[in-house]
Design an enzyme around this catalytic site. Structure first.
Site, short mmCIF file in Angstrom:
data_model
loop_
_atom_site.label_atom_id
_atom_site.label_comp_id
_atom_site.label_asym_id
_atom_site.label_seq_id
_atom_site.Cartn_x
_atom_site.Cartn_y
_atom_site.Cartn_z
N CYS A 108 0.83 -1.21 0.00
CA CYS A 108 0.00 0.00 0.00
C CYS A 108 0.86 1.26 0.00
O CYS A 108 1.41 1.63 -1.03
CB CYS A 108 -1.00 -0.02 1.15
SG CYS A 108 -2.39 1.12 0.89
N HIS A 217 -3.60 -5.23 0.61
CA HIS A 217 -3.10 -5.54 1.95
C HIS A 217 -3.02 -7.05 2.19
O HIS A 217 -3.87 -7.62 2.87
CB HIS A 217 -3.99 -4.88 3.01
CG HIS A 217 -3.80 -3.41 3.11
ND1 HIS A 217 -2.93 -2.82 4.01
CD2 HIS A 217 -4.33 -2.39 2.39
CE1 HIS A 217 -2.95 -1.51 3.86
NE2 HIS A 217 -3.79 -1.22 2.88
N GLU A 219 -1.08 -8.49 4.17
CA GLU A 219 -0.74 -8.77 5.57
C GLU A 219 -1.97 -9.10 6.41
O GLU A 219 -1.86 -9.75 7.45
CB GLU A 219 0.00 -7.57 6.18
CG GLU A 219 -0.87 -6.44 6.70
CD GLU A 219 -1.50 -5.58 5.61
OE1 GLU A 219 -2.35 -4.72 5.94
OE2 GLU A 219 -1.15 -5.75 4.43
#
Length: 260
Positions: A108, A217, A219
């Protein structure tokens, strides 16, 4: 992993904090099987020495945006947060990591930092562009809904990302950003696009090690998504390879005969 610079507190008693989001650290710990490390208050001139101490770099997302002065523009929306102290370090990290062959993963804001560090620019409000999606998350929705898959991305055949997706031509990703790539940075290759044509992932033409950046994202609960799992596993393998090389170099140096 970079620190975000934030003021926390209320009633006129805000204090400066250096922050790392749990979800990023946890993805590195669990998904890459590596120990997250921060260097609070690092400056750009410290970057070469600090990179020599680590096996990889993750440039995380953040509520803040890269200051548009780094790509020759004025701030379009002064209500949006900036973090120039982070910019100073991360833009230097990108160039140094690539030059040194340090594995690099951008997420990001980190994806945008990489593009800007290499001479690219950003759309400051993708949602205001004709024909483009609104890539921002629904702010009032529960957090699980904010990070749920929002749109498809088409992957470039033969790319690292395509291989990590096990050859799938299209995957669905979450979307929590207002800015995006406008002019592509030097040496970057687009490897994923949103339905509106926005670049969603880049790789590097002449990378000496693992080097990948994505606008979404991965993660977020990376262990629940096959592509996110694959991204962090591949990053973990790359940093262990660097660790092994550094250990071998240290042994060779220790075994070398001293100069008379």
């Amino acid at each position: 992993m970079p620190a975000d610079h934030r003021l926390l507190g209320d009633h006129g008693r805000a204090m400066p904090f250096l922050l790392l989001g749990d979800k990023y650290a946890r993805a590195v710990k669990v998904g890459a099987q590596a120990q997250p490390v921060m260097f609070p208050l690092a400056a750009a001139e410290d970057v070469p020495a600090l990179l020599a101490m680590v096996d990889g770099v993750v440039l995380t997302g953040s509520p803040s945006n890269v200051h548009p002065r780094h790509f020759g523009e004025a701030v379009a929306d002064p209500t949006l947060p900036l973090d120039e102290a982070r910019d100073e370090v991360t833009l230097a990290v990108v160039r140094a990591a690539l030059d040194s062959g340090v594995p690099l993963l951008g997420i990001c804001r980190g994806f945008q930092e990489i593009n800007v560090a290499l001479g690219g620019s950003l759309h400051q409000a993708v949602h205001a562009l004709p024909g483009h999606l609104d890539h921002r998350e629904p702010k009032d929705a529960p957090i699980d809904e904010q990070y749920a898959p929002r749109h498809a991305v088409t992957l470039q055949p033969g790319s690292l990302l395509h291989r990590l997706a096990e050859g799938a031509p299209v995957v669905r990703v979450n979307s929590l950003h207002g800015q995006g790539i406008k002019r592509l940075g030097q040496g970057l290759r687009p490897v994923a696009h949103a339905p509106d044509g926005l670049i969603e992932a880049v790789e590097f033409e002449d990378a000496r090690a693992f080097a990948l950046a994505v606008q979404w994202h991965p993660e977020w609960r990376c262990w629940d998504d096959p592509l996110s799992t694959a991204i962090f596993r591949a990053f973990g393998e790359a940093i262990r390879q660097r660790r092994a090389r550094r250990a071998a170099d240290a042994r060779a140096f220790a075994a070398a005969p001293e100069c008379p």
